[in-house]
Scaffold this motif. Sequence first.
Motif, PDB file in Angstrom:
ATOM      1  N   VAL A   1       0.660  -1.263   0.026  1.00 46.46           N
ATOM      2  CA  VAL A   1      -0.020   0.102   0.004  1.00 46.46           C
ATOM      3  C   VAL A   1       0.967   1.174  -0.105  1.00 46.46           C
ATOM      4  N   ARG A   2       2.035   1.201   0.677  1.00 48.41           N
ATOM      5  CA  ARG A   2       2.947   2.337   0.849  1.00 48.41           C
ATOM      6  C   ARG A   2       3.540   2.740  -0.552  1.00 48.41           C
ATOM      7  N   ALA A   3       3.719   1.482  -1.051  1.00 47.33           N
ATOM      8  CA  ALA A   3       4.442   1.906  -2.548  1.00 47.33           C
ATOM      9  C   ALA A   3       3.372   2.311  -3.451  1.00 47.33           C
ATOM     10  N   ALA A   4       2.353   1.848  -3.385  1.00 39.74           N
ATOM     11  CA  ALA A   4       1.029   2.123  -4.320  1.00 39.74           C
ATOM     12  C   ALA A   4       0.830   3.709  -4.202  1.00 39.74           C
ATOM     13  N   LYS A   5       0.970   4.288  -2.903  1.00 36.84           N
ATOM     14  CA  LYS A   5       0.624   5.741  -2.498  1.00 36.84           C
ATOM     15  C   LYS A   5       1.729   6.461  -3.120  1.00 36.84           C
ATOM     16  N   LYS A   6       3.199   5.948  -3.321  1.00 34.13           N
ATOM     17  CA  LYS A   6       4.133   6.673  -3.756  1.00 34.13           C
ATOM     18  C   LYS A   6       4.197   6.354  -5.323  1.00 34.13           C
ATOM     19  N   ARG A   7       3.368   5.888  -5.906  1.00 32.40           N
ATOM     20  CA  ARG A   7       3.370   5.502  -7.355  1.00 32.40           C
ATOM     21  C   ARG A   7       4.496   4.942  -7.624  1.00 32.40           C
ATOM     22  N   ASN A   8       5.081   4.019  -6.768  1.00 32.07           N
ATOM     23  CA  ASN A   8       6.255   3.204  -7.129  1.00 32.07           C
ATOM     24  C   ASN A   8       5.680   1.759  -7.512  1.00 32.07           C
ATOM     25  N   ILE A   9       5.195   1.689  -8.709  1.00 37.70           N
ATOM     26  CA  ILE A   9       4.524   0.388  -9.363  1.00 37.70           C
ATOM     27  C   ILE A   9       5.472  -0.776  -9.175  1.00 37.70           C
ATOM     28  N   SER A  10       6.860  -0.626  -9.542  1.00 38.13           N
ATOM     29  CA  SER A  10       7.516  -2.011  -9.553  1.00 38.13           C
ATOM     30  C   SER A  10       7.618  -2.435  -8.041  1.00 38.13           C
ATOM     31  N   LEU A  11       7.955  -1.545  -7.207  1.00 34.66           N
ATOM     32  CA  LEU A  11       8.188  -1.942  -5.931  1.00 34.66           C
ATOM     33  C   LEU A  11       6.578  -2.397  -5.129  1.00 34.66           C
ATOM     34  N   HIS A  12       5.655  -1.798  -5.687  1.00 31.95           N
ATOM     35  CA  HIS A  12       4.385  -2.240  -5.326  1.00 31.95           C
ATOM     36  C   HIS A  12       4.123  -3.615  -5.852  1.00 31.95           C
ATOM     37  N   LYS A  13       4.249  -3.916  -6.917  1.00 27.62           N
ATOM     38  CA  LYS A  13       4.128  -5.350  -7.673  1.00 27.62           C
ATOM     39  C   LYS A  13       4.791  -6.269  -6.795  1.00 27.62           C
ATOM     40  N   ILE A  14       6.163  -6.000  -6.337  1.00 32.38           N
ATOM     41  CA  ILE A  14       6.964  -7.103  -5.657  1.00 32.38           C
ATOM     42  C   ILE A  14       6.178  -7.338  -4.233  1.00 32.38           C
ATOM     43  N   TRP A  15       5.861  -6.424  -3.555  1.00 33.76           N
ATOM     44  CA  TRP A  15       5.043  -6.687  -2.326  1.00 33.76           C
ATOM     45  C   TRP A  15       3.962  -7.418  -2.688  1.00 33.76           C
ATOM     46  N   ALA A  16       3.250  -6.856  -3.535  1.00 35.96           N
ATOM     47  CA  ALA A  16       1.820  -7.448  -3.726  1.00 35.96           C
ATOM     48  C   ALA A  16       1.932  -8.871  -4.035  1.00 35.96           C
ATOM     49  N   ILE A  17       2.889  -9.410  -4.800  1.00 34.26           N
ATOM     50  CA  ILE A  17       3.004 -10.763  -4.934  1.00 34.26           C
ATOM     51  C   ILE A  17       3.564 -11.396  -3.625  1.00 34.26           C
ATOM     52  N   ARG A  18       4.235 -10.933  -2.938  1.00 37.01           N
ATOM     53  CA  ARG A  18       4.689 -11.724  -1.679  1.00 37.01           C
ATOM     54  C   ARG A  18       3.363 -11.782  -0.797  1.00 37.01           C
ATOM     55  N   LEU A  19       2.404 -10.605  -0.735  1.00 36.50           N
ATOM     56  CA  LEU A  19       1.181 -10.577   0.059  1.00 36.50           C
ATOM     57  C   LEU A  19       0.461 -11.824  -0.739  1.00 36.50           C
ATOM     58  N   TYR A  20       0.254 -11.830  -2.008  1.00 38.22           N
ATOM     59  CA  TYR A  20      -0.487 -12.962  -2.506  1.00 38.22           C
ATOM     60  C   TYR A  20      -0.273 -14.267  -2.291  1.00 38.22           C
ATOM     61  N   LEU A  21       1.309 -14.517  -1.916  1.00 40.93           N
ATOM     62  CA  LEU A  21       1.789 -15.864  -2.041  1.00 40.93           C
ATOM     63  C   LEU A  21       1.559 -16.275  -0.481  1.00 40.93           C
ATOM     64  N   ALA A  22       1.814 -15.317   0.369  1.00 40.29           N
ATOM     65  CA  ALA A  22       1.691 -15.596   1.760  1.00 40.29           C
ATOM     66  C   ALA A  22       0.057 -15.770   2.120  1.00 40.29           C
ATOM     67  N   ALA A  23      -0.698 -15.283   1.619  1.00 39.04           N
ATOM     68  CA  ALA A  23      -2.080 -15.269   1.760  1.00 39.04           C
ATOM     69  C   ALA A  23      -2.641 -16.656   1.135  1.00 39.04           C
ATOM     70  N   ASN A  24      -1.901 -17.284   0.325  1.00 37.30           N
ATOM     71  CA  ASN A  24      -2.307 -18.525  -0.188  1.00 37.30           C
ATOM     72  C   ASN A  24      -1.571 -19.652   0.597  1.00 37.30           C
ATOM     73  N   GLY A  25      -0.733 -19.280   1.533  1.00 35.02           N
ATOM     74  CA  GLY A  25       0.109 -20.416   2.315  1.00 35.02           C
ATOM     75  C   GLY A  25      -0.487 -21.584   2.671  1.00 35.02           C
ATOM     76  N   VAL A  26      -1.933 -21.568   3.217  1.00 33.13           N
ATOM     77  CA  VAL A  26      -2.570 -22.393   3.773  1.00 33.13           C
ATOM     78  C   VAL A  26      -3.069 -23.460   2.682  1.00 33.13           C
ATOM     79  N   LEU A  27      -3.549 -22.702   1.328  1.00 32.30           N
ATOM     80  CA  LEU A  27      -3.853 -23.670   0.232  1.00 32.30           C
ATOM     81  C   LEU A  27      -2.432 -24.610  -0.181  1.00 32.30           C
ATOM     82  N   PHE A  28      -1.611 -23.799  -0.168  1.00 35.17           N
ATOM     83  CA  PHE A  28      -0.118 -24.426  -0.603  1.00 35.17           C
ATOM     84  C   PHE A  28       0.095 -25.791   0.048  1.00 35.17           C
ATOM     85  N   PHE A  29      -0.218 -25.584   1.614  1.00 38.19           N
ATOM     86  CA  PHE A  29      -0.008 -26.591   2.241  1.00 38.19           C
ATOM     87  C   PHE A  29      -0.792 -27.708   2.027  1.00 38.19           C
ATOM     88  N   ARG A  30      -2.274 -27.428   1.860  1.00 33.81           N
ATOM     89  CA  ARG A  30      -2.857 -28.407   1.660  1.00 33.81           C
ATOM     90  C   ARG A  30      -2.789 -29.253   0.450  1.00 33.81           C
TER      91      ARG A  30
END
Length: 267
Positions: free
Chosen positions: A151-180
Amino acid sequence: MPKIKITPNTLLNNSKKIWFTCLLMAQICFVTYLALGYGLTGITTGISGWSRLNSTAYVASDPIGNSMYAVHVLLAIVMIIGGSLQLIPAIRAKYTKFHRYNGRVFVLLACTISVAGMYLMIARGTVGNTLMQGLTIFGGCVVILSSILAVRAAKKRNISLHKIWAIRLYLAANGVLFFRLMIFAWFLLFGTLGVDTTTFTGPTVLAVSICSYVIPLLIAELVRHAETTTNKIITIATASLMVLISIIFLVGLFGIVLAEWYPAIVG
């Protein structure tokens, strides 16, 4: 006929699409299970009926815990769908306003679900040993940290950094499904090798936990490096790894649908 030149980057891009497609299939099945298993059961019999799906889902003397469990499970239905929509390039390019507001909803739900999950783990406990539970909590912390930084990167219009952290968020949020998916892939291929089924501990459970909450973040960095490197071996190896993970997802999906999700819905 013109020759079609297949480059290492083409292989990598296609492997990413295959991985995302396989994960999307698993998410659709998971959401169906959550909606029909928990959502429909909650409507027809009340949340006390959730005990048939998970023995720790409902405790008569713990209304706060029951509410946390409801938040953790039911909000996941919206979060999973919304999160995957964020990764589709056509939606990001054509529907920028939807992408922006859907992202905010995804961040809010992911953090809420993570907090509820960590509360339940501490208050009610769960299967596995302390190290496995610690890895699950680590995943929740990554969700919260990645949300803040994305969110911080998006507010600063740093799209490349925003994408990096958004991917990390997505992967972490799906960790339970990955485990199963991965643990059921293991069960299909190797049975209960390395798993103490009584306490749900053992080297296999620990390894799968690491592969669910830690390794995806490292693989994301590898993919990011492979996209820019001139080393064809690294790019091809990364593409092969993504295809291998996709196959593991499909094997695990087959196992968990037949062994757990489908019986829970029709039972």
